[in-house]
Write a protein that holds these residues in place. Structure first.
Motif, PDB file in Angstrom:
ATOM      1  N   LEU A 116      10.316   9.392  57.977  1.00 44.24           N
ATOM      2  CA  LEU A 116      10.553   9.672  59.389  1.00 44.24           C
ATOM      3  C   LEU A 116      11.612  10.761  59.550  1.00 44.24           C
ATOM      4  O   LEU A 116      11.455  11.690  60.358  1.00 44.24           O
ATOM      5  CB  LEU A 116      10.971   8.394  60.117  1.00 44.24           C
ATOM      6  CG  LEU A 116      11.249   8.513  61.605  1.00 44.24           C
ATOM      7  CD1 LEU A 116      10.046   9.072  62.357  1.00 44.24           C
ATOM      8  CD2 LEU A 116      11.661   7.156  62.169  1.00 44.24           C
ATOM      9  N   LYS A 117      12.679  10.682  58.776  1.00 50.95           N
ATOM     10  CA  LYS A 117      13.727  11.709  58.823  1.00 50.95           C
ATOM     11  C   LYS A 117      13.146  13.068  58.434  1.00 50.95           C
ATOM     12  O   LYS A 117      13.434  14.088  59.078  1.00 50.95           O
ATOM     13  CB  LYS A 117      14.871  11.327  57.880  1.00 50.95           C
ATOM     14  CG  LYS A 117      16.016  12.290  57.895  1.00 50.95           C
ATOM     15  CD  LYS A 117      17.120  11.835  56.967  1.00 50.95           C
ATOM     16  CE  LYS A 117      18.239  12.862  56.930  1.00 50.95           C
ATOM     17  NZ  LYS A 117      19.286  12.495  55.994  1.00 50.95           N
ATOM     18  N   PHE A 118      12.324  13.095  57.387  1.00 57.09           N
ATOM     19  CA  PHE A 118      11.676  14.340  56.962  1.00 57.09           C
ATOM     20  C   PHE A 118      10.793  14.903  58.071  1.00 57.09           C
ATOM     21  O   PHE A 118      10.846  16.091  58.383  1.00 57.09           O
ATOM     22  CB  PHE A 118      10.855  14.108  55.686  1.00 57.09           C
ATOM     23  CG  PHE A 118       9.776  15.132  55.484  1.00 57.09           C
ATOM     24  CD1 PHE A 118      10.087  16.442  55.157  1.00 57.09           C
ATOM     25  CD2 PHE A 118       8.440  14.794  55.637  1.00 57.09           C
ATOM     26  CE1 PHE A 118       9.092  17.391  54.998  1.00 57.09           C
ATOM     27  CE2 PHE A 118       7.443  15.732  55.472  1.00 57.09           C
ATOM     28  CZ  PHE A 118       7.772  17.041  55.152  1.00 57.09           C
ATOM     29  N   ILE A 119       9.990  14.060  58.694  1.00 59.38           N
ATOM     30  CA  ILE A 119       9.067  14.506  59.738  1.00 59.38           C
ATOM     31  C   ILE A 119       9.853  15.043  60.944  1.00 59.38           C
ATOM     32  O   ILE A 119       9.490  16.059  61.538  1.00 59.38           O
ATOM     33  CB  ILE A 119       8.095  13.382  60.156  1.00 59.38           C
ATOM     34  CG1 ILE A 119       7.120  13.065  59.011  1.00 59.38           C
ATOM     35  CG2 ILE A 119       7.354  13.731  61.436  1.00 59.38           C
ATOM     36  CD1 ILE A 119       6.144  14.177  58.666  1.00 59.38           C
ATOM     37  N   LYS A 120      10.947  14.377  61.302  1.00 57.14           N
ATOM     38  CA  LYS A 120      11.784  14.876  62.405  1.00 57.14           C
ATOM     39  C   LYS A 120      12.340  16.261  62.074  1.00 57.14           C
ATOM     40  O   LYS A 120      12.334  17.160  62.917  1.00 57.14           O
ATOM     41  CB  LYS A 120      12.931  13.903  62.698  1.00 57.14           C
ATOM     42  CG  LYS A 120      12.498  12.657  63.422  1.00 57.14           C
ATOM     43  CD  LYS A 120      13.680  11.735  63.665  1.00 57.14           C
ATOM     44  CE  LYS A 120      13.248  10.484  64.408  1.00 57.14           C
ATOM     45  NZ  LYS A 120      14.367   9.558  64.608  1.00 57.14           N
ATOM     46  N   THR A 121      12.822  16.415  60.859  1.00 58.15           N
ATOM     47  CA  THR A 121      13.356  17.707  60.423  1.00 58.15           C
ATOM     48  C   THR A 121      12.254  18.760  60.397  1.00 58.15           C
ATOM     49  O   THR A 121      12.446  19.895  60.850  1.00 58.15           O
ATOM     50  CB  THR A 121      14.005  17.580  59.030  1.00 58.15           C
ATOM     51  OG1 THR A 121      15.040  16.598  59.098  1.00 58.15           O
ATOM     52  CG2 THR A 121      14.571  18.898  58.553  1.00 58.15           C
ATOM     53  N   LEU A 122      11.097  18.382  59.892  1.00 59.80           N
ATOM     54  CA  LEU A 122       9.935  19.273  59.854  1.00 59.80           C
ATOM     55  C   LEU A 122       9.576  19.723  61.273  1.00 59.80           C
ATOM     56  O   LEU A 122       9.362  20.913  61.521  1.00 59.80           O
ATOM     57  CB  LEU A 122       8.750  18.550  59.205  1.00 59.80           C
ATOM     58  CG  LEU A 122       7.451  19.322  59.091  1.00 59.80           C
ATOM     59  CD1 LEU A 122       7.478  20.177  57.835  1.00 59.80           C
ATOM     60  CD2 LEU A 122       6.266  18.357  59.023  1.00 59.80           C
ATOM     61  N   GLY A 123       9.536  18.770  62.181  1.00 59.72           N
ATOM     62  CA  GLY A 123       9.201  19.087  63.557  1.00 59.72           C
ATOM     63  C   GLY A 123      10.202  20.033  64.187  1.00 59.72           C
ATOM     64  O   GLY A 123       9.828  21.004  64.863  1.00 59.72           O
TER      65      GLY A 123
END
Length: 135
Positions: A116-123
């Protein structure tokens, strides 16, 4: 217009986890999943190209390495950013993917909180930091 993202992974559980993380991160992206590189390549023949591809490496039929190579050698497709999202921790895979034109190489997080942290950063990165070409 919604940003579109293609998720390419042969594991339906991983596809679902990434989709869930996209939803929980509040990213209003139009996502589509594919089970292997061949499905992706077949779909890329259409005019509905994604703004971003998350690409696993180890898949049946056409693996991620081959799909990456084909996409980056195609003048019509090479502009699509590709983030390799894989379980591989192999330095050779990292080197090879960047050599083929990958925009990022990420080892899949073990815990959902980290995904989730990765996806937020990706977004944040792909929607607020960089400027993507208009399709």
């Amino acid at each position: 217009m919604k940003m579109s993202i293609f998720i390419v992974d042969d594991d339906p559980d991983d596809q679902e986890l990434v989709q869930e993380a996209l939803d929980m991160a509040g990213l209003d992206w139009a996502s589509r999943t594919f089970g292997d590189g061949q499905e992706l390549l077949d779909h890329l023949q259409d005019d509905n190209l994604p703004a971003l591809i998350l690409l696993d490496l180890n898949m049946p039929r056409v693996d991620g390495r081959t799909a990456l190579k084909v996409i980056k050698e195609d003048d019509r497709l090479r502009h699509i950013p590709i983030v390799v999202l894989t379980t591989s921790r192999n330095d050779e895979d990292v080197h090879h993917c960047y050599k083929l034109g990958a925009n990022s190489f990420i080892t899949k997080p073990q815990r959902f909180e980290d995904l989730l942290k990765f996806i937020k950063t990706l977004g944040e990165y792909w929607t607020e930091v960089v400027r993507l070409p208009k399709l």
